[in-house]
Design an enzyme around this catalytic site. Sequence first.
Site, PDB file in Angstrom:
ATOM      1  CB  CYS A  64      -2.630  -1.858   7.327  1.00 22.01           C
ATOM      2  SG  CYS A  64      -4.070  -1.739   6.101  1.00 22.01           S
ATOM      3  CB  CYS A  81     -13.172  -6.826  19.740  1.00 20.43           C
ATOM      4  SG  CYS A  81     -13.882  -5.408  20.530  1.00 20.43           S
ATOM      5  CB  CYS A  89      -0.766   0.057   1.255  1.00 20.58           C
ATOM      6  SG  CYS A  89      -1.898   1.390   1.355  1.00 20.58           S
TER       7      CYS A  89
END
Length: 528
Positions: free
Chosen positions: A92, A482, A83
């Site tokens: 990311c 999470c 990217c």
Amino acid sequence: MSENIDKTAALVVNEGQIVELEITDMTDDGKGLGRLSGLAIFVAGAVPGDKVSAHITRLKKRYALAETITLLEASAARVQPPCPYYQDCGGCSMLELSYDEQLRIKRKNIITKLERIGALEEPTVREVLGATDRIGADGGQAEEIGRPGKSEETEETGHSEQIESAGYDDSESFESMLRYRNKAEFAVAMTSAGPLVGFNKRGSNKIVDCTDCFLQKRATMAAANAVREVLRDKLLTVYDARHGKGFLRGFTIKVCEGTGEMMLIFTGTSKQLPNAEKVIYTISDAIDAVSTDEEPYFLQSVVVEVNKAKDLREPASAYEVVAGSNTITDITDDGMKFEISAPAFYQVNTKQMSKLYAKVREYACLKGGETVFDLYCGIGTIGLSMAADAGMIIGIESVKNAVIDANRNAVINGIVNARYYTGRAEQVMPRLLDKEDKLFVDYIDENAPKIAILDPPRAGCDEALLRAVASCEVDKIVYVSCDPGTLARDIKLLGELGYAFVEATPVDMFVATMHVETVVLLSKQNTD
């Protein structure tokens, strides 16, 4: 504990100093962790296995922050991130690591927090169910999908050079693993050079203008780029917080992989969408232009989320449907249908969601007849996926709209053994089981085993809820988390309340980031 760890950072390093470090771990926000004389130093731009020369940028009392100056020795797990926005965008944090290393770090992080925060000794944590794994319907891992060894460039992607440099040889395999998000939240800004549409820089409120993101569907990025065009053509204005003028504060795109339906949610300062017809047709046409037989996406719903609050994290004051339907509908791999409204929570990785729910069912191990309490139930996805094997599903959720969605989802799936209640679970659950209370439910077998499914937000469970669950003497708890830190905190309290940790299985719902879902089984201890 080493006495060096108790030293203040100022006794070990100075601000501005250059130090050499071996990076041994990674933090939740993607920084490398190294130690110097026992002092933890968090290094931006470094990954586990690196040896770096780093510049100390800031001292805290017990740790220091640093930035990589020179990569002296690269980790064997390093790959070239494909990217172009990777160094700036905060999305990311693990894209420059091989996928196997990503999974290793995530599992290690969970184990460390269960031991350090949860006070567990050598907790059983299974291997991470990754995006290249296939599992059976019972949640057991069946096989791993091998990574092909041949490079191919297709007209569709044109990314083979980037993909090869990232350690992946097959563009289709790579993109099917990465373009996983069914929801994207975009930030917007207007500059003298034109509009910015993208994501916040790492550690900043400044926006990286992104024309593509490897985590998003192509249709999602086509819609986002069309919004940039709309802003450039002045069909919409960006909100100016200093002067309190303008309409658009951001937007969200939701995608249903099972049906192709998409929802575009504009966060704006009024119910009316300016130049609605032109704006909607521009975006719809952009989505149609990238739609294929394999990815047949189309714009099904356009909603304005009205938010005039100074802080965008404040709840919206209203949702106004300006085109299309009130909801979009997804169909999962096992044939379940879920209607999703604008404010509804839905797992962001549809393929991995199937693995997550299969693991929940495995841990619940329903034999028929059990009463399942689905707490923080949202739109009912977890509980409804278990309904066929349960006696009764009772969902509790504080968000009224989510409860409406959950009841509707039960109806459209033909599920009759599910009931949903609005309120705080710690208050509602005990009342449902109290024969003296007006909320008491007499449609469940009081002798049937009770199982609690906990799926809280990142902040974890309210302590009062955990105590309420324990007071109701459920036989088993399946906790879906999470955030490993709050999970470990809650497991420690549940242990004190009589529930023993059995094992955990992580599921990689968030490829290329440090985030991970973890499914944990806890069993009521025999107190006799």
